[in-house]
Design a protein around this motif. Structure first.
Motif, PDB file in Angstrom:
ATOM      1  N   GLU A 128      -0.690  23.798 -22.880  1.00 48.19           N
ATOM      2  CA  GLU A 128       0.034  23.847 -21.616  1.00 48.19           C
ATOM      3  C   GLU A 128       0.792  22.541 -21.370  1.00 48.19           C
ATOM      4  O   GLU A 128       1.923  22.548 -20.866  1.00 48.19           O
ATOM      5  CB  GLU A 128      -0.952  24.114 -20.485  1.00 48.19           C
ATOM      6  CG  GLU A 128      -0.308  24.649 -19.218  1.00 48.19           C
ATOM      7  CD  GLU A 128      -1.346  25.168 -18.250  1.00 48.19           C
ATOM      8  OE1 GLU A 128      -1.691  26.370 -18.350  1.00 48.19           O
ATOM      9  OE2 GLU A 128      -1.826  24.387 -17.402  1.00 48.19           O
ATOM     10  N   SER A 139      -0.716  24.350 -14.675  1.00 47.62           N
ATOM     11  CA  SER A 139      -1.102  25.490 -13.842  1.00 47.62           C
ATOM     12  C   SER A 139      -2.253  25.177 -12.896  1.00 47.62           C
ATOM     13  O   SER A 139      -2.513  25.934 -11.958  1.00 47.62           O
ATOM     14  CB  SER A 139      -1.493  26.670 -14.735  1.00 47.62           C
ATOM     15  OG  SER A 139      -2.622  26.337 -15.540  1.00 47.62           O
ATOM     16  N   ALA A 165       2.371  27.353 -17.231  1.00 51.25           N
ATOM     17  CA  ALA A 165       1.144  28.163 -17.170  1.00 51.25           C
ATOM     18  C   ALA A 165       1.120  29.023 -18.429  1.00 51.25           C
ATOM     19  O   ALA A 165       1.664  30.135 -18.448  1.00 51.25           O
ATOM     20  CB  ALA A 165       1.107  29.016 -15.921  1.00 51.25           C
ATOM     21  N   ARG A 166       0.524  28.514 -19.461  1.00 52.93           N
ATOM     22  CA  ARG A 166       0.554  29.161 -20.779  1.00 52.93           C
ATOM     23  C   ARG A 166       0.062  30.602 -20.712  1.00 52.93           C
ATOM     24  O   ARG A 166      -1.032  30.892 -20.214  1.00 52.93           O
ATOM     25  CB  ARG A 166      -0.320  28.359 -21.743  1.00 52.93           C
ATOM     26  CG  ARG A 166      -0.211  28.759 -23.197  1.00 52.93           C
ATOM     27  CD  ARG A 166       1.006  28.151 -23.814  1.00 52.93           C
ATOM     28  NE  ARG A 166       1.082  28.479 -25.244  1.00 52.93           N
ATOM     29  CZ  ARG A 166       2.102  28.158 -26.018  1.00 52.93           C
ATOM     30  NH1 ARG A 166       3.140  27.509 -25.512  1.00 52.93           N
ATOM     31  NH2 ARG A 166       2.120  28.479 -27.278  1.00 52.93           N
ATOM     32  N   GLY A 167       0.885  31.532 -21.186  1.00 46.13           N
ATOM     33  CA  GLY A 167       0.511  32.928 -21.276  1.00 46.13           C
ATOM     34  C   GLY A 167       0.770  33.742 -20.035  1.00 46.13           C
ATOM     35  O   GLY A 167       0.616  34.968 -20.069  1.00 46.13           O
ATOM     36  N   GLU A 168       1.195  33.131 -18.923  1.00 47.83           N
ATOM     37  CA  GLU A 168       1.439  33.886 -17.692  1.00 47.83           C
ATOM     38  C   GLU A 168       2.881  34.401 -17.663  1.00 47.83           C
ATOM     39  O   GLU A 168       3.762  33.917 -18.375  1.00 47.83           O
ATOM     40  CB  GLU A 168       1.167  33.012 -16.468  1.00 47.83           C
ATOM     41  CG  GLU A 168      -0.294  32.651 -16.292  1.00 47.83           C
ATOM     42  CD  GLU A 168      -0.545  31.977 -14.958  1.00 47.83           C
ATOM     43  OE1 GLU A 168       0.361  32.015 -14.097  1.00 47.83           O
ATOM     44  OE2 GLU A 168      -1.638  31.419 -14.777  1.00 47.83           O
ATOM     45  N   GLU A 169       3.096  35.394 -16.803  1.00 50.65           N
ATOM     46  CA  GLU A 169       4.432  35.940 -16.627  1.00 50.65           C
ATOM     47  C   GLU A 169       5.284  34.972 -15.805  1.00 50.65           C
ATOM     48  O   GLU A 169       4.780  34.272 -14.928  1.00 50.65           O
ATOM     49  CB  GLU A 169       4.362  37.297 -15.909  1.00 50.65           C
ATOM     50  CG  GLU A 169       3.718  38.391 -16.743  1.00 50.65           C
ATOM     51  CD  GLU A 169       4.516  38.691 -18.004  1.00 50.65           C
ATOM     52  OE1 GLU A 169       5.768  38.675 -17.924  1.00 50.65           O
ATOM     53  OE2 GLU A 169       3.894  38.923 -19.053  1.00 50.65           O
ATOM     54  N   PRO A 170       6.579  34.921 -16.084  1.00 49.33           N
ATOM     55  CA  PRO A 170       7.441  34.013 -15.326  1.00 49.33           C
ATOM     56  C   PRO A 170       7.530  34.435 -13.866  1.00 49.33           C
ATOM     57  O   PRO A 170       7.479  35.623 -13.539  1.00 49.33           O
ATOM     58  CB  PRO A 170       8.795  34.120 -16.034  1.00 49.33           C
ATOM     59  CG  PRO A 170       8.759  35.428 -16.753  1.00 49.33           C
ATOM     60  CD  PRO A 170       7.334  35.658 -17.133  1.00 49.33           C
ATOM     61  N   THR A 185       7.594  29.332 -12.508  1.00 50.52           N
ATOM     62  CA  THR A 185       6.432  29.342 -13.394  1.00 50.52           C
ATOM     63  C   THR A 185       6.843  29.934 -14.724  1.00 50.52           C
ATOM     64  O   THR A 185       7.457  31.006 -14.769  1.00 50.52           O
ATOM     65  CB  THR A 185       5.284  30.156 -12.787  1.00 50.52           C
ATOM     66  OG1 THR A 185       4.920  29.598 -11.519  1.00 50.52           O
ATOM     67  CG2 THR A 185       4.075  30.153 -13.703  1.00 50.52           C
ATOM     68  N   GLY A 215       5.456  30.912 -18.702  1.00 52.18           N
ATOM     69  CA  GLY A 215       4.304  31.074 -19.578  1.00 52.18           C
ATOM     70  C   GLY A 215       4.603  30.740 -21.019  1.00 52.18           C
ATOM     71  O   GLY A 215       3.707  30.623 -21.842  1.00 52.18           O
ATOM     72  N   ALA A 216       5.900  30.601 -21.334  1.00 51.61           N
ATOM     73  CA  ALA A 216       6.349  30.234 -22.682  1.00 51.61           C
ATOM     74  C   ALA A 216       7.687  29.531 -22.543  1.00 51.61           C
ATOM     75  O   ALA A 216       8.382  29.662 -21.521  1.00 51.61           O
ATOM     76  CB  ALA A 216       6.471  31.468 -23.578  1.00 51.61           C
ATOM     77  N   HIS A 269      10.822  31.414 -21.530  1.00 56.06           N
ATOM     78  CA  HIS A 269      11.005  31.844 -20.140  1.00 56.06           C
ATOM     79  C   HIS A 269      11.860  30.868 -19.345  1.00 56.06           C
ATOM     80  O   HIS A 269      12.305  31.199 -18.242  1.00 56.06           O
ATOM     81  CB  HIS A 269       9.646  31.979 -19.446  1.00 56.06           C
ATOM     82  CG  HIS A 269       8.765  33.020 -20.038  1.00 56.06           C
ATOM     83  ND1 HIS A 269       7.409  33.089 -19.794  1.00 56.06           N
ATOM     84  CD2 HIS A 269       9.036  34.061 -20.875  1.00 56.06           C
ATOM     85  CE1 HIS A 269       6.877  34.118 -20.447  1.00 56.06           C
ATOM     86  NE2 HIS A 269       7.850  34.716 -21.111  1.00 56.06           N
TER      87      HIS A 269
END
Length: 429
Positions: A291, A370, A396-401, A413, A415-416, A419
């Motif tokens: 992250e 995050s 926020a690694r892996g979360e939806e934008p 936010t 996640g990658a 995004h």
């Protein structure tokens, strides 16, 4: 009798001269002793430095066997002492010989991106008149090292060893210095000679490009408009009556003729396009190391685009300002960014430091992890420079934008890293 009064002073002067000479001689001897002592200690360190831990064990074993065998007259123990001593002497013979290689370390690229391989070549040549026995070459790379076996080299012969350094993490890795190791097959003794100077390998963070898209929150030619009015700038605001001292070049003659009163243009005061970014390096604000790497990559991507747009770019962490006057300097600085100590504060403290260092910034970007709470984000936004356009990037690694507003700031936010560009387009739109 007439010379008697002078006798005492002459004796005193002679005594003082003798004492001074004795003191000088003692000081000279102390200097010689200190020099010999230093050289002796250096020699002892060199001798002790060639003995490996296994060698010390065998040396201690040989000493014990000699003492026991001779003290009690045990022939078997004495024979064992002779055998161990012979092994030690034979292993010492492997240290004899030259290791005068001409060493050349060449990295094809000293700057790579995470995931790329850094390829290099190590060349060793025997420039002497005698052959060099086989030896090992150790090449330190950051915390690890590579070992190459070098065969027997005749006079004038050279050998080249190619190597590849995998890069899985952003870092600044010192490569070298090259060490020539001469040792015995049992690993009892080892002689190390360092050659060449280390070379820094910069492993840059991953970044993405924003093609066809400007980071220009600033809409006018010079910078972002503020609420302050001025008599001379670029962003036109309104007309007002002439005041003594106003520049006559800004008189609006058409309105003056219509109203019969001398009217001049007033302008909104603008700011230079000063792009300031804060990268929070507080370890507790990130769920995991990946992250933090995502936040570093986001700052690198935004900074590169801002530099391409000819903005003045400043990047700061809790440790201070990073060099960011060019794209290379920015990426080099980000390659070495590490977590700071918790007592240096989090995102809110960083926002306050940014406001103190760049109170007239036109655009401020803050990147964090995050685990930063909404209250902490609110505190950070409230400390940003007044009148600047604020953007907060939450990694926020892996979360939806996602996108939201906190006070006067846009908060996105990601996640990658992929995004970042679409999230930014939504903000700019």
């Amino acid at each position: 009798m007439t010379t008697a009064p002078h006798a005492a002073p002459d004796e005193a002067a002679a005594s003082a001269a003798t004492a001074h000479a004795d003191a000088a001689a003692q000081a000279s001897w102390r200097e010689v002793a200190a020099y010999l002592w230093g050289r002796g200690l250096a020699g002892v360190r060199r001798v002790v430095g060639v003995v490996r831990p296994t060698g010390w064990v065998l040396i201690g074993t040989a000493a014990v066997l000699w003492i026991v065998g001779l003290r009690f007259g045990w022939r078997e123990v004495t024979v064992a002492a002779v055998v161990v001593t012979a092994v030690l002497i034979l292993c010492l013979l492997f240290l004899i010989g030259r290791t005068t290689y001409d060493v050349s370390l060449d990295l094809a690229r000293t700057r790579v991106v995470v995931g790329e391989r850094a390829v290099g070549a190590l060349t060793l040549a025997n420039s002497g008149q005698r052959a060099i026995l086989p030896s090992r070459v150790v090449l330190p790379v950051g915390p690890g090292r590579g070992v190459f076996g070098i065969r027997h080299l005749t006079p004038g012969e050279a050998v080249e060893e190619l190597f590849a350094i995998p890069t899985t993490r952003r870092a600044v890795l010192p490569v070298g210095p090259v060490s020539i190791v001469r040792g015995d097959p049992l690993g009892l003794f080892e002689r190390v000679d360092s050659r060449d100077e280390p070379v820094d390998l910069y492993v840059h963070p991953r970044t993405v490009r924003f093609d066809g898209q400007s980071l220009g929150f600033v809409r006018d030619l010079e910078g972002m408009t503020s609420r302050e009015l001025t008599r001379d700038d670029i962003a036109f605001h309104a007309l007002s009556e002439y005041q003594p001292g106003d520049d006559l070049r800004h008189v609006h003659w058409r309105s003056t003729a219509r109203t019969g009163t001398l009217m001049v243009r007033t302008y909104e005061q603008t700011r230079r396009s000063h792009f300031v970014m804060g990268l929070s390096s507080h370890p507790a604000e990130y769920a995991d190391p990946d992250e933090f790497e995502l936040a570093v990559s986001a700052i690198g991507s935004l900074g590169l685009r801002a530099l391409r747009d000819s903005y003045r770019v400043d990047v700061r962490t809790q440790s201070g300002r990073l060099r960011s006057d060019t794209q290379k300097h920015l990426l080099d600085a980000l390659a070495g960014v590490e977590h700071t100590r918790p007592r240096e504060g989090g995102a809110a403290a960083l926002a306050g430091a940014v406001a103190a260092a760049a109170p007239a910034a036109s655009i401020v970007v803050l990147a964090c992890g995050s685990r930063v709470t909404a209250a902490e984000l609110q505190a950070a936004v409230s400390r940003m420079p007044l009148g600047s356009r604020a953007l907060v990037v939450v990694a926020a690694r892996g979360e939806e934008p996602g996108r939201r507003r906190i006070g006067e700031a846009d908060v996105i936010t990601i996640g990658a890293l992929e995004h970042l560009a679409p999230s930014l387009r939504r903000v700019l739109g």
